[in-house]
Design an enzyme around this catalytic site. Structure first.
Site, short mmCIF file in Angstrom:
data_model
loop_
_atom_site.label_atom_id
_atom_site.label_comp_id
_atom_site.label_asym_id
_atom_site.label_seq_id
_atom_site.Cartn_x
_atom_site.Cartn_y
_atom_site.Cartn_z
N GLU A 122 31.72 51.10 -50.34
CA GLU A 122 31.60 50.65 -51.06
C GLU A 122 32.75 50.48 -51.84
OE1 GLU A 122 29.37 54.15 -51.73
OE2 GLU A 122 30.38 52.96 -49.83
N ASP A 176 28.46 45.84 -43.81
CA ASP A 176 30.07 44.99 -44.12
C ASP A 176 29.87 43.73 -44.40
OD1 ASP A 176 30.45 47.61 -42.85
OD2 ASP A 176 30.24 46.79 -40.44
N HIS A 195 23.71 48.07 -41.00
CA HIS A 195 24.84 48.20 -41.52
C HIS A 195 26.19 47.55 -40.85
CE1 HIS A 195 25.47 53.03 -41.63
NE2 HIS A 195 25.22 53.15 -41.06
N ASP A 233 32.09 50.51 -57.73
CA ASP A 233 31.49 51.27 -56.53
C ASP A 233 29.90 49.86 -56.34
OD1 ASP A 233 30.88 53.81 -54.75
OD2 ASP A 233 29.37 53.44 -55.67
N ARG A 245 32.07 39.52 -66.23
CA ARG A 245 31.90 37.97 -65.58
C ARG A 245 32.42 38.00 -64.18
NH1 ARG A 245 36.42 35.71 -66.93
NH2 ARG A 245 38.08 35.79 -65.10
#
Length: 540
Positions: free
Chosen positions: A461, A435, A431, A418, A481
């Site tokens: 997301e 994106d 926005h 997230d 990583r």
């Protein structure tokens, strides 16, 4: 010679080939390299010729039988030292002819090396090629190769042969000969080094060609997708799918990624075929409707002309009538004609109304199909914004890896990601920038993850990574990583550099466990990572 290092010698050799207008074949490059270096090129071991000589050796006496056996053994081992020893001992033990009493004491050392263009050496090998110094001046001091190392090397070559030597018969034969030699009980280290060097030299050309073929095929595939995209300006759904396929065909590729690409192409083909079939039916209905409409218009025009003629006849009859008795039948005929005309007009009006309704239905069907194509992107397996899998694609990938793990007895983990502070990023930069940030994360993940790993957009997301054949500890390392790579590749929004971080929860899929339960467990671990300070990975 000004060139002293191998790199400089190779560069000078290439220039020499260009100056002489010679093709850069392995043989030409080898000859030019040794010419620049001032050394003599090594000749291949004449195995076939020596075996032919061995077959011609006599076996009339026990000494000849023993000599032939030792000669064959030395040839099978590709060993110049053993050949020299066998020949020297045999000549030393042989009685000297009476006319040449000093022949037995003659030195067994072969004549000095001559240039490769002189004498029999030009045809492949000469007397100097049989000298051990030609190939192994340090043979007496070379350490033997361990049997397990030889066997592992032979296995590696065996496994690689179908891939790297499929279209190169010479490389294939060299590989088989090297494998046979590696599996002999004993080896001559200098000979083995020479054979390995020859094989590696030839292998470099094979690998280069295979790499070129692979890149050409990928380029051709991308060109096909881009061409379909270019000729479909009025089909936004198809254009979006083709652009996503172009991204999916970017290297590095793996078997899983190719299977996913194949499934995606098949999905696009099936959906397009269904939509095309329905569109053809709708277009046929509209064509039939239009044809019927034109036919009715023609019939109406013909009927109007007929009724016009009948009314004109009635009008002329009325003009000639001299009494009411003469006018009565004419009026009656005019009334009947008018009634017939009204009936025909009503029938045509009803038919045209029906045709209008059918046309409206066909138009509505076409609009429905167009809307369905626009919404069909939600039914395929990839997210249009980021190019990674969507929920449907993730479900298929998890199911596929779970079944594979059950067959092979391995483990599968998933990681739920997230993006940290994504709402603030949207509010601050807009926005569109949000994106672009999601696309940036997906691009970095594709480069950072292992070939067998799969990433998909779970929603908003949130992303899920499927990690096959992986323990939870290893999965945490893979995700960490990715966090480091994301920190090293900042997101650029105009002139502004933005650090994108995410919190992640990792868990292992249990046998016969619903996927939703595993995702919920990873989600709980992800929220623990958020509460612990964000930009962290927690196992759950």
């Amino acid at each position: 010679m000004s060139a002293t290092t191998p790199k400089e010698i190779a560069r000078e050799a290439v220039r020499l080939l260009a100056a002489r207008r010679l093709p850069p074949t392995p043989d030409n490059f080898q000859a030019a390299y040794h010419e620049v270096a001032g050394t003599r090129p090594l000749q291949p071991f004449p195995l076939a010729q020596l075996r032919q000589i061995a077959q011609a050796l006599p076996e009339r006496t026990p000494a000849q039988v023993r000599f032939k056996a030792l000669f064959n053994k030395a040839v099978s081992r590709h060993t110049w030292d053993d050949l020299e020893k066998v020949l020297t001992q045999h000549l030393a033990a042989a009685p000297a002819p009476a006319s040449t009493p000093t022949a037995a004491a003659a030195p067994a050392t072969p004549p000095a090396a001559s240039p490769v263009t002189d004498g029999p050496a030009a045809s492949g090998f000469g007397p100097s090629d049989f000298a051990p110094s030609a190939f192994a001046p340090d043979a007496a001091h070379a350490p033997p190769i361990a049997p397990e190392i030889a066997e592992q090397t032979a296995r590696i070559i065996d496994i690689a042969q179908p891939l790297v030597a499929a279209d190169d018969r010479r490389l294939h034969d060299m590989g088989e000969e090297l494998v046979r030699y590696l599996r002999l009980p004993e080896h001559h280290p200098p000979t083995l080094r020479r054979m390995l060097a020859d094989y590696a030299y030839r292998l470099s050309f094979g690998v280069e060609e295979q790499t070129g073929v692979r890149e050409a095929l990928l380029g051709l595939l991308r060109q096909v997708f881009e061409h379909i995209d270019a000729i479909s300006p009025d089909n936004p759904w198809l254009r979006q799918q083709m652009q996503a396929l172009v991204q999916a065909a970017q290297p590095p590729l793996s078997q899983r990624r190719l299977e996913d690409l194949q499934a995606r192409v098949k999905d696009v083909i099936v959906k397009q075929a269904e939509a095309r079939e329905q569109t053809v039916r709708a277009q046929e209905l509209m064509r039939q409707t239009l044809a019927t409409f034109l036919e009715r218009l023609a019939q109406t025009a013909a009927s109007i002309g007929q009724y016009h003629a009948e009314f004109e006849a009635c009008a002329q009859a009325l003009e000639r009538a001299e009494s009411l008795a003469d006018m009565a039948p004419v009026v009656q005929e005019a009334i009947q004609t008018a009634r017939a005309f009204a009936a025909d007009t009503q029938r045509v009006a009803d038919e045209l109304t029906d045709l209008r309704d059918r046309a409206n239905r066909a138009e509505a069907e076409v609009e429905r199909l167009r809307a369905e194509l626009d919404q069909m992107a939600e039914l395929v397996t990839h997210d249009l914004l980021t190019g990674v899998l969507n929920r449907k694609g993730l479900a298929s990938a998890i199911d596929r890896e779970t079944r594979r793990a059950e067959r092979t007895g391995t483990r599968v983990c998933i990681a739920l990601l997230d993006v940290d502070d994504f709402k603030r990023l949207n509010d601050t930069l807009g926005h569109l920038a949000g994106d672009a940030a999601l696309k940036h994360l997906a691009d970095v993940a594709r480069r950072s993850l292992r070939p067998q790993d799969t990433i998909g957009r779970y929603g908003g997301e949130e992303f899920i990574i499927v990690l096959p054949d992986t323990t939870p500890e290893e999965a945490c390392g893979v995700v960490q990583r990715l966090q480091r790579d994301l920190s090293a590749h900042l997101f650029l929004q105009g002139e502004q550099k933005v650090l994108i971080t995410f919190s992640a929860g990792v868990t292992e899929l249990q046998h016969d466990e619903p996927v939703d339960a595993a995702i919920a467990r990873a989600d709980a671990a992800m929220y623990r990572a958020k509460r612990a300070g964000k930009n962290r990975v927690m196992a759950g």
